[in-house]
Design an enzyme around this catalytic site. Structure first.
Site, short mmCIF file in Angstrom:
data_model
loop_
_atom_site.label_atom_id
_atom_site.label_comp_id
_atom_site.label_asym_id
_atom_site.label_seq_id
_atom_site.Cartn_x
_atom_site.Cartn_y
_atom_site.Cartn_z
N ASN A 10 46.64 -37.54 16.90
CA ASN A 10 45.93 -36.50 15.78
C ASN A 10 46.66 -35.57 15.60
OD1 ASN A 10 44.10 -35.19 14.61
ND2 ASN A 10 43.26 -34.54 17.39
N LYS A 12 45.52 -32.76 13.08
CA LYS A 12 44.67 -32.22 13.62
C LYS A 12 45.04 -31.84 11.72
CE LYS A 12 46.07 -31.58 18.14
NZ LYS A 12 44.88 -30.36 19.20
N HIS A 95 36.09 -34.79 18.67
CA HIS A 95 37.28 -34.05 19.10
C HIS A 95 36.04 -32.45 19.45
CE1 HIS A 95 41.21 -31.98 19.75
NE2 HIS A 95 41.48 -32.83 20.07
N GLU A 97 37.64 -30.04 19.54
CA GLU A 97 37.59 -28.76 18.41
C GLU A 97 37.35 -28.50 17.27
OE1 GLU A 97 41.94 -29.72 16.66
OE2 GLU A 97 42.50 -29.32 19.53
N GLU A 167 39.53 -35.96 26.89
CA GLU A 167 40.94 -34.67 26.77
C GLU A 167 40.09 -33.25 27.52
OE1 GLU A 167 42.89 -35.65 22.95
OE2 GLU A 167 41.46 -34.88 22.30
N GLY A 173 47.14 -29.05 23.58
CA GLY A 173 47.86 -27.27 22.85
C GLY A 173 47.70 -26.36 23.51
N SER A 213 47.75 -32.16 25.68
CA SER A 213 49.87 -31.86 25.59
C SER A 213 50.64 -33.35 26.28
CB SER A 213 49.56 -30.24 26.81
OG SER A 213 49.43 -29.04 26.56
#
Ligand code: PEP
Length: 249
Positions: A10, A12, A95, A97, A167, A173, A213
């Site tokens: 991904n 991003k 996701h 985010e 996730e 991250g 991560s």
């Protein structure tokens, strides 16, 4: 039948089209494998050059998002037909985010999942708990609710082809990877939830990734777990490490 691993990057909001092509050229020889599906999920503007740059390779291109309507007055959005016409095969949906910064909800996730299947796109459906939810001991309940809503009105045949990315938000991250036990426990619970909604065959077929991560160091143990069928990889997918993650064995 053993499930085929799927390892997706991904990107991003990283990489201009020029940078995207350069990165693909660098990673192409490193991500060659016969043992897993390899997907690069790239920003919308990188899709066309990325599809072009990966022709004749084992890399498939995915999108990071799409809208759930066919076309029309939705300024700034990308439709599923635009993705398939450009050569996209996968699309990340929900996701964390996007949930946090762009107001995505379980309901919009469900609409997008249905629309993706309608267009023959494979959704990579994200779910995950916050640190507070983990500390409160409600992780499994929360994930089950996310999964149940994401799969509303999705047929068993479609569900069998879906990819779920577990996730934990606190691991994305942050460099803080979930322990293999934590990741396996939740991925097993997700599979059990799919079995409840559908049946054992659907649960046995669906692929469940861990994301958060993932690194070249953590991938081998994570991907060896019974219910973990690969990974959704953010930061490390932009580096040569992604080659080692894909070839984790
Ligand atoms: C992600 O973007 O889905 C992700 C897991 O990021 P990272 O690997 O950087 O934690």
């Amino acid at each position: 039948m053993a499930r085929r691993k799927i390892i997706a990057g991904n990107w991003k909001m990283n990489m201009t089209p020029t940078q995207a092509v350069a990165l693909i050229e660098k990673l192409k020889p490193l991500v060659v494998t016969e043992d897993a599906d390899v997907v690069f999920c790239v920003p919308a503007i990188d899709i066309i050059p990325a599809v072009e740059a990966t022709k004749g390779t084992n890399i498939e291109i995915g999108a990071e998002n799409m809208y759930f309507e066919e076309s029309g007055a939705y300024t700034g959005e990308i439709s599923p037909a635009m993705l398939t016409d450009a050569g996209v095969k996968y699309v990340i949906i929900g996701h964390s985010e996007r949930r946090e910064y762009f107001a995505e909800t379980d309901e919009t996730v469900n609409k997008k999942v249905l629309k993706a299947f309608e267009h023959g796109l494979t959704p990579i459906i994200c779910c995950g708990e916050s640190l507070t939810q983990r500390e409160q001991g409600i992780t499994i309940d929360w994930i089950r609710q996310q999964i149940k809503i994401a799969f509303l009105n999705v047929t068993a045949e479609q569900a069998a082809k879906a990819v779920i990315a577990y996730e934990p938000i606190w691991a994305i991250g942050t460099g803080k990877v979930a322990t293999t036990e934590q990741a396996q426990e939740v991925c097993a619970a997700i599979r059990a939830c799919i079995a409840e909604i559908y049946d054992d065959a659907t649960a046995a077929a669906i692929r469940i990734q861990y994301g958060g991560s993932v690194s070249a160091a953590s991938a081998p143990e994570l991907f060896a777990q019974a219910d973990i069928d690969g990974g959704l990889v953010g930061g490390a997918s932009l580096k040569e490490d992604f080659g080692a993650i894909v070839n984790y064995k």
